[in-house]
Design an enzyme around this catalytic site. Structure first.
Site, short mmCIF file in Angstrom:
data_model
loop_
_atom_site.label_atom_id
_atom_site.label_comp_id
_atom_site.label_asym_id
_atom_site.label_seq_id
_atom_site.Cartn_x
_atom_site.Cartn_y
_atom_site.Cartn_z
N LYS A 165 0.85 -1.19 0.00
CA LYS A 165 0.00 0.00 0.00
C LYS A 165 0.88 1.24 0.00
CE LYS A 165 -4.38 0.69 2.39
NZ LYS A 165 -4.95 0.71 3.73
C1 E4P Z 1 -8.33 1.47 3.84
O1 E4P Z 1 -7.47 0.95 3.20
C2 E4P Z 1 -8.09 2.31 5.02
O2 E4P Z 1 -7.27 1.61 5.88
C3 E4P Z 1 -9.37 2.63 5.76
O3 E4P Z 1 -10.50 2.24 5.06
C4 E4P Z 1 -9.40 4.02 6.31
O4 E4P Z 1 -10.62 4.21 6.97
P1 E4P Z 1 -10.88 5.41 7.99
O5 E4P Z 1 -11.07 6.66 7.23
O6 E4P Z 1 -12.12 5.02 8.73
O7 E4P Z 1 -9.66 5.47 8.90
#
Ligand code: E4P
Length: 211
Positions: free
Chosen positions: A82
Site C-alpha cells: 500500500k
Molecule cells: C483502507 O485501506 C483504510 O485503511 C481505511 O478504510 C481508512 O478508513 P478510515 O477513514 O475510517 O480510517
C-alpha cells in the site's frame, strides 16, 4: 464485489475469513498492536485469509518506499504493497508493478489521482469515501466517477472502496459497481443482521416448541 476486512485483529480475521477476499491494514491499524512485530502479524494474517493483504509503507520518499515495499512483499505472496497517492508513491508503484509486486494506492481523494494510479499499474486504487464525506464532499460520487473512468478507458486497476462508515456506503458502492470494498469489523458484522430475521427466527422456534 470482493469484501475485505479493514483490521489487523487476528481473531476477527479468522472468524470471518470464509467471507473475506482479503484484508487491508494501515499504520494506524497496526499501531494498536505494539506488542507484536508488524511483519509477524502480517505473515499470520496472510496465513488466515485466502486473498490479498494490504500492508502500507511508512516512508514518504521513493528510495525508502521502494526498499520497504520490496521487504513487505517478501513476507508473503499475498501481500499487496500500500502506497500513498503522492509523487513518490506513484513512482514507487510504477517500479513495484513492473517487478510484479501487487500494489494498492491509498489516500485517494480525486479523479486525477485515480488516473495516475491506473497509469502507474496499480492493482487497486483506494478512494476514501468517509473522509471525503467528513469534509462536506461526496465520497460516493468520486467512487462513481472512478468506476466510470476505468470502464471507459478499460483500465485494469481495481476500485477498492475504503473509509466506509455505514451500511448505505456498502449498498451504494455495490450498486456503483466497485470491484472491492474494505470494511471495519463492526460493519461486516452488521451485514449479517436484520431485525426481521431475528424476530422471524424467534417466532419459528416458539411455534416449533408448541405442543
Ligand atoms: C483502507 O485501506 C483504510 O485503511 C481505511 O478504510 C481508512 O478508513 P478510515 O477513514 O475510517 O480510517
Amino acid at each position: 464485489m470482493e469484501i475485505l476486512l479493514d483490521s489487523a485483529d487476528l481473531q476477527e480475521i479468522e472468524t470471518y475469513s470464509v467471507f473475506l477476499s482479503g484484508v487491508t491494514t494501515n499504520p494506524s491499524i497496526l499501531s494498536k498492536y505494539r506488542d507484536t512485530d508488524p511483519s509477524v502479524r502480517l505473515k499470520r494474517i496472510c496465513e488466515l485469509v485466502n486473498g490479498s493483504v494490504s500492508a502500507e509503507v511508512i516512508s514518504n520518499e521513493y528510495d525508502q518506499m521502494l526498499e520497504e515495499g520490496r521487504r513487505l512483499a517478501s513476507i508473503s505472496d499475498n501481500i499487496c504493497v500500500k502506497l500513498p497517492c503522492t509523487f513518490d508513491g506513484f513512482k514507487t508503484c510504477e517500479k513495484l508493478s513492473n517487478e510484479g509486486i501487487a500494489t494498492n494506492m491509498t489516500l485517494c481523494f480525486s479523479l486525477p489521482q485515480a488516473l495516475l494510479a491506473a497509469n502507474s499499474g496499480a492493482t487497486y486504487i483506494s478512494p476514501f469515501v468517509g473522509r471525503l464525506d467528513d469534509i462536506g464532499q461526496d465520497g460516493l460520487a468520486l467512487l462513481d466517477d472512478i468506476v466510470e473512468l476505468y470502464r471507459v478507458n478499460q483500465y485494469e486497476t481495481r476500485v477498492l472502496a475504503a473509509s466506509i462508515r455505514h451500511m448505505q456506503h456498502i449498498v451504494q458502492a455495490a450498486l456503483i459497481g466497485v470491484d472491492a470494498i474494505t470494511l471495519p469489523p463492526q460493519l461486516l458484522k452488521q451485514m449479517f443482521l436484520h431485525p426481521l430475521t431475528t424476530t422471524g427466527l424467534e417466532i419459528f422456534q416458539r411455534d416449533w416448541q408448541k405442543k
